[in-house]
Design a protein around this motif. Structure first.
Motif, PDB file in Angstrom:
ATOM      1  N   MET A   1      20.239  26.545  12.283  1.00 16.73           N
ATOM      2  CA  MET A   1      18.752  26.529  12.446  1.00 16.73           C
ATOM      3  C   MET A   1      18.365  25.903  10.927  1.00 16.73           C
ATOM      4  SD  MET A   1      15.987  26.369  14.411  1.00 16.73           S
ATOM      5  CE  MET A   1      14.464  26.716  14.478  1.00 16.73           C
ATOM      6  N   PRO A   2      18.615  26.481   9.864  1.00 10.16           N
ATOM      7  CA  PRO A   2      18.289  26.076   8.484  1.00 10.16           C
ATOM      8  C   PRO A   2      18.424  24.454   8.215  1.00 10.16           C
ATOM      9  CG  PRO A   2      19.757  27.968   8.343  1.00 10.16           C
ATOM     10  CD  PRO A   2      19.617  27.478   9.641  1.00 10.16           C
ATOM     11  N   THR A   3      19.673  24.124   8.686  1.00 11.81           N
ATOM     12  CA  THR A   3      19.740  22.533   8.389  1.00 11.81           C
ATOM     13  C   THR A   3      18.903  21.635   9.255  1.00 11.81           C
ATOM     14  OG1 THR A   3      22.261  23.234   8.093  1.00 11.81           O
ATOM     15  CG2 THR A   3      21.833  20.933   8.450  1.00 11.81           C
ATOM     16  N   ILE A   4      18.576  22.094  10.423  1.00 17.06           N
ATOM     17  CA  ILE A   4      17.822  21.526  11.429  1.00 17.06           C
ATOM     18  C   ILE A   4      16.168  21.250  10.707  1.00 17.06           C
ATOM     19  CG2 ILE A   4      16.227  21.397  13.378  1.00 17.06           C
ATOM     20  CD1 ILE A   4      18.704  22.237  14.640  1.00 17.06           C
ATOM     21  N   LEU A   5      15.885  22.457  10.128  1.00 20.06           N
ATOM     22  CA  LEU A   5      14.450  22.568   9.394  1.00 20.06           C
ATOM     23  C   LEU A   5      14.489  21.644   7.978  1.00 20.06           C
ATOM     24  CD1 LEU A   5      13.431  26.260  10.014  1.00 20.06           C
ATOM     25  CD2 LEU A   5      12.455  24.229  11.028  1.00 20.06           C
ATOM     26  N   ALA A   6      15.585  21.692   7.258  1.00 22.14           N
ATOM     27  CA  ALA A   6      15.668  20.925   6.002  1.00 22.14           C
ATOM     28  C   ALA A   6      15.639  19.469   6.451  1.00 22.14           C
ATOM     29  CB  ALA A   6      17.111  21.364   5.220  1.00 22.14           C
ATOM     30  N   LEU A   7      16.488  19.082   7.445  1.00 19.09           N
ATOM     31  CA  LEU A   7      16.389  17.665   7.925  1.00 19.09           C
ATOM     32  C   LEU A   7      15.042  17.395   8.209  1.00 19.09           C
ATOM     33  CD1 LEU A   7      19.841  17.133   9.776  1.00 19.09           C
ATOM     34  CD2 LEU A   7      19.190  16.045   7.635  1.00 19.09           C
ATOM     35  N   LEU A   8      14.174  18.175   9.183  1.00 15.90           N
ATOM     36  CA  LEU A   8      13.025  17.842   9.655  1.00 15.90           C
ATOM     37  C   LEU A   8      12.066  17.662   8.430  1.00 15.90           C
ATOM     38  CD1 LEU A   8      11.011  17.748  11.939  1.00 15.90           C
ATOM     39  CD2 LEU A   8      10.822  20.237  12.015  1.00 15.90           C
ATOM     40  N   GLY A   9      12.072  18.687   7.405  1.00 15.01           N
ATOM     41  CA  GLY A   9      11.280  18.538   6.195  1.00 15.01           C
ATOM     42  C   GLY A   9      11.458  17.044   5.339  1.00 15.01           C
ATOM     43  N   LEU A  10      12.870  16.787   5.545  1.00 15.91           N
ATOM     44  CA  LEU A  10      13.331  15.390   4.852  1.00 15.91           C
ATOM     45  C   LEU A  10      12.422  14.153   5.427  1.00 15.91           C
ATOM     46  CD1 LEU A  10      15.089  14.031   2.568  1.00 15.91           C
ATOM     47  CD2 LEU A  10      16.914  13.890   4.184  1.00 15.91           C
ATOM     48  N   ILE A  11      12.665  14.256   6.950  1.00 16.85           N
ATOM     49  CA  ILE A  11      12.154  13.145   7.870  1.00 16.85           C
ATOM     50  C   ILE A  11      10.665  13.063   7.507  1.00 16.85           C
ATOM     51  CG2 ILE A  11      11.653  12.432  10.189  1.00 16.85           C
ATOM     52  CD1 ILE A  11      14.695  13.647  10.541  1.00 16.85           C
ATOM     53  N   LEU A  12       9.822  14.473   7.591  1.00 22.33           N
ATOM     54  CA  LEU A  12       8.521  14.365   7.456  1.00 22.33           C
ATOM     55  C   LEU A  12       8.123  14.028   5.973  1.00 22.33           C
ATOM     56  CD1 LEU A  12       7.551  17.682   9.323  1.00 22.33           C
ATOM     57  CD2 LEU A  12       7.056  15.378  10.056  1.00 22.33           C
ATOM     58  N   GLY A  13       8.929  14.144   4.860  1.00 21.38           N
ATOM     59  CA  GLY A  13       8.556  13.679   3.666  1.00 21.38           C
ATOM     60  C   GLY A  13       8.621  12.252   3.486  1.00 21.38           C
ATOM     61  N   GLY A  38       5.788  14.374  -0.793  1.00 23.59           N
ATOM     62  CA  GLY A  38       7.317  14.533  -0.831  1.00 23.59           C
ATOM     63  C   GLY A  38       7.964  16.007  -1.207  1.00 23.59           C
ATOM     64  N   PHE A  39       7.227  16.459  -2.259  1.00 24.50           N
ATOM     65  CA  PHE A  39       7.393  17.901  -2.677  1.00 24.50           C
ATOM     66  C   PHE A  39       7.014  18.789  -1.601  1.00 24.50           C
ATOM     67  CE2 PHE A  39       6.090  21.781  -4.784  1.00 24.50           C
ATOM     68  CZ  PHE A  39       7.190  22.288  -5.508  1.00 24.50           C
ATOM     69  N   TYR A  40       5.903  18.732  -1.080  1.00 26.57           N
ATOM     70  CA  TYR A  40       5.374  19.713  -0.024  1.00 26.57           C
ATOM     71  C   TYR A  40       6.511  19.865   1.015  1.00 26.57           C
ATOM     72  CZ  TYR A  40       2.876  21.765   3.591  1.00 26.57           C
ATOM     73  OH  TYR A  40       2.487  22.525   4.738  1.00 26.57           O
ATOM     74  N   PHE A  41       6.957  18.513   1.615  1.00 26.48           N
ATOM     75  CA  PHE A  41       7.864  18.556   2.613  1.00 26.48           C
ATOM     76  C   PHE A  41       9.341  18.973   2.231  1.00 26.48           C
ATOM     77  CE2 PHE A  41       4.379  15.992   4.616  1.00 26.48           C
ATOM     78  CZ  PHE A  41       4.433  16.718   5.833  1.00 26.48           C
ATOM     79  N   LEU A  42       9.905  18.484   1.247  1.00 27.92           N
ATOM     80  CA  LEU A  42      11.140  18.924   0.745  1.00 27.92           C
ATOM     81  C   LEU A  42      11.394  20.374   0.329  1.00 27.92           C
ATOM     82  CD1 LEU A  42      12.364  15.581  -1.229  1.00 27.92           C
ATOM     83  CD2 LEU A  42      12.827  16.167   1.183  1.00 27.92           C
ATOM     84  N   ALA A  43      10.149  20.881  -0.475  1.00 28.74           N
ATOM     85  CA  ALA A  43      10.340  22.409  -0.791  1.00 28.74           C
ATOM     86  C   ALA A  43      10.128  23.157   0.496  1.00 28.74           C
ATOM     87  CB  ALA A  43       9.034  22.556  -1.451  1.00 28.74           C
ATOM     88  N   THR A  44       9.232  22.617   1.554  1.00 22.43           N
ATOM     89  CA  THR A  44       9.263  23.530   2.615  1.00 22.43           C
ATOM     90  C   THR A  44      10.478  23.557   3.381  1.00 22.43           C
ATOM     91  OG1 THR A  44       6.938  23.200   2.839  1.00 22.43           O
ATOM     92  CG2 THR A  44       7.822  23.850   4.759  1.00 22.43           C
ATOM     93  N   GLY A  45      11.185  22.433   3.634  1.00 20.43           N
ATOM     94  CA  GLY A  45      12.236  22.361   4.459  1.00 20.43           C
ATOM     95  C   GLY A  45      13.294  22.981   3.725  1.00 20.43           C
ATOM     96  N   GLY A  46      13.572  22.947   2.219  1.00 18.04           N
ATOM     97  CA  GLY A  46      14.497  23.507   1.681  1.00 18.04           C
ATOM     98  C   GLY A  46      14.520  24.792   1.575  1.00 18.04           C
ATOM     99  N   SER A  47      13.373  25.540   1.551  1.00 18.91           N
ATOM    100  CA  SER A  47      13.460  26.972   1.415  1.00 18.91           C
ATOM    101  C   SER A  47      13.905  27.700   2.720  1.00 18.91           C
ATOM    102  CB  SER A  47      11.920  27.295   1.193  1.00 18.91           C
ATOM    103  OG  SER A  47      11.083  27.044   2.509  1.00 18.91           O
ATOM    104  N   ALA A  48      13.947  26.484   3.790  1.00 22.00           N
ATOM    105  CA  ALA A  48      14.554  27.380   5.040  1.00 22.00           C
ATOM    106  C   ALA A  48      15.823  27.679   5.134  1.00 22.00           C
ATOM    107  CB  ALA A  48      14.368  26.269   6.321  1.00 22.00           C
ATOM    108  N   ALA A  49      16.849  26.784   4.011  1.00 21.21           N
ATOM    109  CA  ALA A  49      18.085  27.347   3.749  1.00 21.21           C
ATOM    110  C   ALA A  49      18.303  28.473   2.919  1.00 21.21           C
ATOM    111  CB  ALA A  49      18.983  25.931   3.230  1.00 21.21           C
ATOM    112  N   ASN A  50      17.230  28.964   2.399  1.00 24.06           N
ATOM    113  CA  ASN A  50      17.616  30.103   1.423  1.00 24.06           C
ATOM    114  C   ASN A  50      17.078  31.471   2.118  1.00 24.06           C
ATOM    115  OD1 ASN A  50      18.230  28.252  -0.479  1.00 24.06           O
ATOM    116  ND2 ASN A  50      16.120  28.290  -1.409  1.00 24.06           N
TER     117      ASN A  50
END
Length: 194
Positions: A1-13, A38-50
């Protein structure tokens, strides 16, 4: 699930940055808006992995960001004409107005072109010192095309353009270039009108 959210953040960014960059706006606006999105979506998607406990908040943040971007895209109205087209339209309308004003001004003070009749007399190729509106005196060699009693129009060799000269601003004598004869400007005017 964290990988999917990170990819979703990357795609939305990436989608958000692309949407910002295709809109007509200044480069600095594009840069700062793209950086923020870009910062908003990447930070949001990247925080899912942590943090696994933050999944609902991260999903809500991604949905809110996507909805805001959709709304901005929906509200954006493409300009009907570019700034260059608008500037050219303005310039063309001013040109039309200026042409009309110049035509009216020419009709009000121009009477007869005496220079056409005087070509055989050699009075059309002249040289003189001319004082412009700023008070600067300069030597001019002019091929006279028209003269109406006040204004002398012709090709000025010093400026390499067609210019208009007021007779009362000619300093000293007019020199006929063909013969070297020197004449007073008003004597020249009387001679060319004859």
């Amino acid at each position: 699930m964290p990988t999917i959210l990170a990819l979703l953040g990357l795609i939305l960014g990436a989608w958000s940055v692309r949407s910002i960059c295709i809109k007509q706006q200044s480069n600095s606006n594009k840069f700062f808006k793209s950086l923020l999105a870009g910062f908003y979506f990447l930070a949001t998607g990247g925080s899912a992995a942590n943090d696994d406990n933050q999944f609902p908040a991260i999903i809500i943040m991604l949905i809110i960001g996507g909805v805001i971007q959709l709304y901005c895209n929906y509200r954006y109205i493409e300009p009907k004409e570019s700034y260059i087209d608008a500037a050219n339209g303005h310039k063309n309308s001013l040109g039309f107005f200026n042409d009309q004003v110049q035509d009216e001004a020419q009709q009000s003070y121009r009477s007869k072109n005496y220079a056409k009749a005087s070509k055989s007399k050699g009075l059309n190729d002249v040289a003189f010192n001319y004082v412009n509106a700023e008070g600067v005196s300069r030597f001019r060699e002019v091929d006279v095309k028209s003269f109406d009693g006040q204004y002398l129009e012709g090709y000025c060799h010093a400026a390499r353009k067609f210019r208009t000269f007021r007779l009362d601003r000619i300093e000293g004598d007019i020199i006929l270039r063909g013969t070297g004869q020197s004449m007073d400007p008003y004597e020249w005017a009387t001679e060319i009108e004859a």
